[in-house]
Design an enzyme around this catalytic site. Structure first.
Site, PDB file in Angstrom:
ATOM      1  N   GLY A   2       0.640  -4.993   1.083  1.00 41.64           N
ATOM      2  CA  GLY A   2      -0.488  -5.139   0.276  1.00 41.64           C
ATOM      3  C   GLY A   2      -0.401  -5.698  -1.279  1.00 41.64           C
TER       4      GLY A   2
ATOM      5  N   ALA B 155       0.795  -1.150  -0.043  1.00 42.87           N
ATOM      6  CA  ALA B 155      -0.027  -0.008   0.098  1.00 42.87           C
ATOM      7  C   ALA B 155       0.888   1.042  -0.108  1.00 42.87           C
ATOM      8  CB  ALA B 155      -0.895   0.077   1.243  1.00 42.87           C
TER       9      ALA B 155
ATOM     10  N   GLU C 159      -0.435  -9.371  -0.539  1.00 43.13           N
ATOM     11  CA  GLU C 159      -1.841  -9.560  -0.104  1.00 43.13           C
ATOM     12  C   GLU C 159      -2.662  -9.694  -1.375  1.00 43.13           C
ATOM     13  OE1 GLU C 159      -1.502  -6.462   2.905  1.00 43.13           O
ATOM     14  OE2 GLU C 159      -2.555  -7.764   4.290  1.00 43.13           O
TER      15      GLU C 159
ATOM     16  N   GLU D 143       5.128  -5.196   6.967  1.00 44.97           N
ATOM     17  CA  GLU D 143       4.552  -3.996   7.597  1.00 44.97           C
ATOM     18  C   GLU D 143       5.180  -3.962   9.013  1.00 44.97           C
ATOM     19  OE1 GLU D 143       3.103  -6.482   5.715  1.00 44.97           O
ATOM     20  OE2 GLU D 143       1.725  -5.350   4.707  1.00 44.97           O
TER      21      GLU D 143
HETATM   22  N1  CAA Z   1       4.507   3.185  -0.696  1.00 45.41           N
HETATM   23  C1  CAA Z   1       4.956   4.295  -1.504  1.00 45.41           C
HETATM   24  N2  CAA Z   1       6.209   4.617  -2.271  1.00 45.41           N
HETATM   25  C2  CAA Z   1       6.633   3.186  -2.299  1.00 45.41           C
HETATM   26  C3  CAA Z   1       6.444   2.201  -1.745  1.00 45.41           C
HETATM   27  C4  CAA Z   1       5.299   2.187  -0.966  1.00 45.41           C
HETATM   28  N3  CAA Z   1       4.941   0.808  -0.348  1.00 45.41           N
HETATM   29  N4  CAA Z   1       7.497   1.306  -2.097  1.00 45.41           N
HETATM   30  C5  CAA Z   1       8.497   1.906  -2.766  1.00 45.41           C
HETATM   31  N5  CAA Z   1       8.117   3.172  -3.042  1.00 45.41           N
HETATM   32  C6  CAA Z   1       8.859   4.036  -3.614  1.00 45.41           C
HETATM   33  C7  CAA Z   1       9.973   4.834  -2.928  1.00 45.41           C
HETATM   34  O1  CAA Z   1       9.731   5.792  -2.030  1.00 45.41           O
HETATM   35  C8  CAA Z   1      10.739   5.373  -4.058  1.00 45.41           C
HETATM   36  O2  CAA Z   1      10.304   6.637  -4.414  1.00 45.41           O
HETATM   37  P1  CAA Z   1      11.366   7.771  -4.600  1.00 45.41           P
HETATM   38  O3  CAA Z   1      12.111   7.372  -5.811  1.00 45.41           O
HETATM   39  O4  CAA Z   1      10.322   8.839  -4.941  1.00 45.41           O
HETATM   40  O5  CAA Z   1      12.131   7.853  -3.365  1.00 45.41           O
HETATM   41  C9  CAA Z   1      10.736   4.259  -5.102  1.00 45.41           C
HETATM   42  O6  CAA Z   1       9.383   3.573  -4.888  1.00 45.41           O
HETATM   43  C10 CAA Z   1      11.748   3.245  -5.218  1.00 45.41           C
HETATM   44  O7  CAA Z   1      12.033   2.734  -3.997  1.00 45.41           O
HETATM   45  P2  CAA Z   1      13.311   2.448  -3.148  1.00 45.41           P
HETATM   46  O8  CAA Z   1      14.369   3.536  -3.542  1.00 45.41           O
HETATM   47  O9  CAA Z   1      13.058   2.081  -1.862  1.00 45.41           O
HETATM   48  O10 CAA Z   1      13.882   1.053  -4.159  1.00 45.41           O
HETATM   49  P3  CAA Z   1      14.843  -0.010  -3.432  1.00 45.41           P
HETATM   50  O11 CAA Z   1      14.894  -0.840  -4.625  1.00 45.41           O
HETATM   51  O12 CAA Z   1      15.849   0.538  -2.793  1.00 45.41           O
HETATM   52  O13 CAA Z   1      13.975  -0.840  -2.135  1.00 45.41           O
HETATM   53  C11 CAA Z   1      11.958  -1.956  -1.530  1.00 45.41           C
HETATM   54  C12 CAA Z   1      12.748  -1.494  -2.670  1.00 45.41           C
HETATM   55  C13 CAA Z   1      12.657  -3.114  -0.586  1.00 45.41           C
HETATM   56  C14 CAA Z   1      10.543  -2.628  -2.048  1.00 45.41           C
HETATM   57  C15 CAA Z   1      11.626  -0.557  -0.744  1.00 45.41           C
HETATM   58  O14 CAA Z   1      11.187   0.449  -1.483  1.00 45.41           O
HETATM   59  C16 CAA Z   1      10.577  -0.827   0.322  1.00 45.41           C
HETATM   60  O15 CAA Z   1      10.949  -1.218   1.547  1.00 45.41           O
HETATM   61  N6  CAA Z   1       9.404  -0.433   0.134  1.00 45.41           N
HETATM   62  C17 CAA Z   1       8.296  -0.418   1.092  1.00 45.41           C
HETATM   63  C18 CAA Z   1       7.678  -1.931   1.301  1.00 45.41           C
HETATM   64  C19 CAA Z   1       6.670  -1.857   2.541  1.00 45.41           C
HETATM   65  O16 CAA Z   1       6.923  -1.618   3.543  1.00 45.41           O
HETATM   66  N7  CAA Z   1       5.413  -2.439   1.954  1.00 45.41           N
HETATM   67  C20 CAA Z   1       4.364  -2.370   2.886  1.00 45.41           C
HETATM   68  C21 CAA Z   1       3.416  -1.234   2.733  1.00 45.41           C
HETATM   69  S1  CAA Z   1       2.269  -1.237   4.116  1.00 45.41           S
HETATM   70  C22 CAA Z   1       0.978  -2.071   3.567  1.00 45.41           C
HETATM   71  O17 CAA Z   1       1.053  -2.649   2.547  1.00 45.41           O
HETATM   72  C23 CAA Z   1      -0.187  -2.328   4.453  1.00 45.41           C
HETATM   73  C24 CAA Z   1      -1.220  -3.327   3.901  1.00 45.41           C
HETATM   74  O18 CAA Z   1      -1.347  -4.289   4.369  1.00 45.41           O
HETATM   75  C25 CAA Z   1      -2.258  -2.995   3.086  1.00 45.41           C
END
Ligand code: CAA
Length: 262
Positions: free
Chosen positions: A113, A67, A116, A136
């Site tokens: 998400g 998400a 999921e 998460e």
């Molecule tokens: N939401 C918003 N933006 C996101 C995102 C997310 N979940 N995941 C990645 N992005 C964005 C980053 O902010 C970044 O944007 P900018 O270039 O503008 O800074 C871009 O995508 C590229 O991401 P990274 O630079 O972080 O890329 P990376 O290759 O170094 O890492 C990754 C990749 C490991 C997937 C890392 O981006 C990450 O950990 N993302 C978050 C994953 C996460 O925590 N997901 C769970 C979200 S909560 C949820 O989903 C609740 C639910 O149950 C519904």
């Protein structure tokens, strides 16, 4: 064609409907607009009698990295969290409740998400680069769209605990070994393989396919005795269909059946 969200692509290929999340700059993070558009497009295919199966795809680098954290981070606690997130999360439920079969085409990140969403589909075709996880906890929350529930039912308590409590991710091969995905294919062909599976399903009699899907989901969702009863009733009802008559007659006559969907 691009939908209103402009980040969700929708196409029809024969009897299958394909929805592709296309938000590469945010690794396909599932914003409210993206999830509304995905849910609307799949719902439209589910109601369209010319569509028999569906594919939900991401991009080679990311199915969806979760998400949208940017959208969620400012949400206050208490009733505000539920008020602002309940409708968003209901899209995952809606997708999990579609009547027609839905194949996820997953490459790269399927996290939070995104994992999921893949698990809300009926089958998963994964590329060799696919990564599955519920990270998460690393950002101070837990999954809100089924990650503690669907994952546990598939991989079991021990591994689900580890993934949900530490953020441990699974490679595509690990996901295959735990039964989370149907097959692992080279990244170049993850979408074509998912479409191929959907076309194979779409060639079967649609009422029987939908009854089979509902019955398998009943097995996941209920006690064995309830699931068996649900299956039995669905089995009986299919004898009201022309496709049952045609399928069994064609078998006796040693010819290919011609399905009418009736
Ligand atoms: N939401 C918003 N933006 C996101 C995102 C997310 N979940 N995941 C990645 N992005 C964005 C980053 O902010 C970044 O944007 P900018 O270039 O503008 O800074 C871009 O995508 C590229 O991401 P990274 O630079 O972080 O890329 P990376 O290759 O170094 O890492 C990754 C990749 C490991 C997937 C890392 O981006 C990450 O950990 N993302 C978050 C994953 C996460 O925590 N997901 C769970 C979200 S909560 C949820 O989903 C609740 C639910 O149950 C519904």
């Amino acid at each position: 064609m691009k939908t209103a969200a402009a980040e969700v692509l929708v196409e029809i290929e024969g009897k299958i409907g394909v929805v592709t999340i296309n938000r590469p700059q945010a690794l396909n993070a599932l914003s409210i607009a993206v999830m509304d558009a995905v849910s609307e497009a799949l719902g439209g295919f589910d109601r369209d009698p010319s569509i028999h199966a569906m594919v939900l795809a991401g991009l080679p680098k990311a199915f969806a990295a979760g998400a949208d954290i940017g959208e969620m981070k400012g949400i206050a606690g208490g009733a505000a969290a539920e008020k602002q997130l309940a409708r968003h999360l209901s899209n995952w439920d809606r997708i999990g409740n579609l009547k027609k079969p839905l194949v996820a085409a997953v490459s790269g990140f399927a996290l939070g998400g995104g994992c999921e969403l893949a698990m809300a589909c009926d089958m998963i075709v994964a590329s060799e680069t696919a990564v599955f996880g519920q990270p998460e906890v690393l950002i101070g929350v837990i999954p809100g769209a089924g990650g503690t529930q669907r994952l546990t039912k598939v991989v079991g308590k021990a591994l689900s605990m580890e993934m949900n409590l530490t953020g441990r991710k699974l490679t595509a091969r690990e996901a295959l070994s735990y039964g989370l995905v149907n097959k692992v294919v080279p990244v170049e062909s993850f979408l074509s393989e998912a479409k191929k599976l959907a076309h194979t399903i779409a060639a079967q009699p649609p009422l029987a396919v939908q009854a089979a899907k509902a019955s398998v989901l009943a097995a996941v969702d209920s006690k064995l005795s309830e699931g068996l009863s649900f299956e039995r009733q669905s089995f009986f009802r299919l004898f009201d269909t022309q496709d049952q008559k045609e399928g069994m007659t064609a078998f006796s006559e040693k010819r290919k059946p011609v399905w009418t969907g009736k």
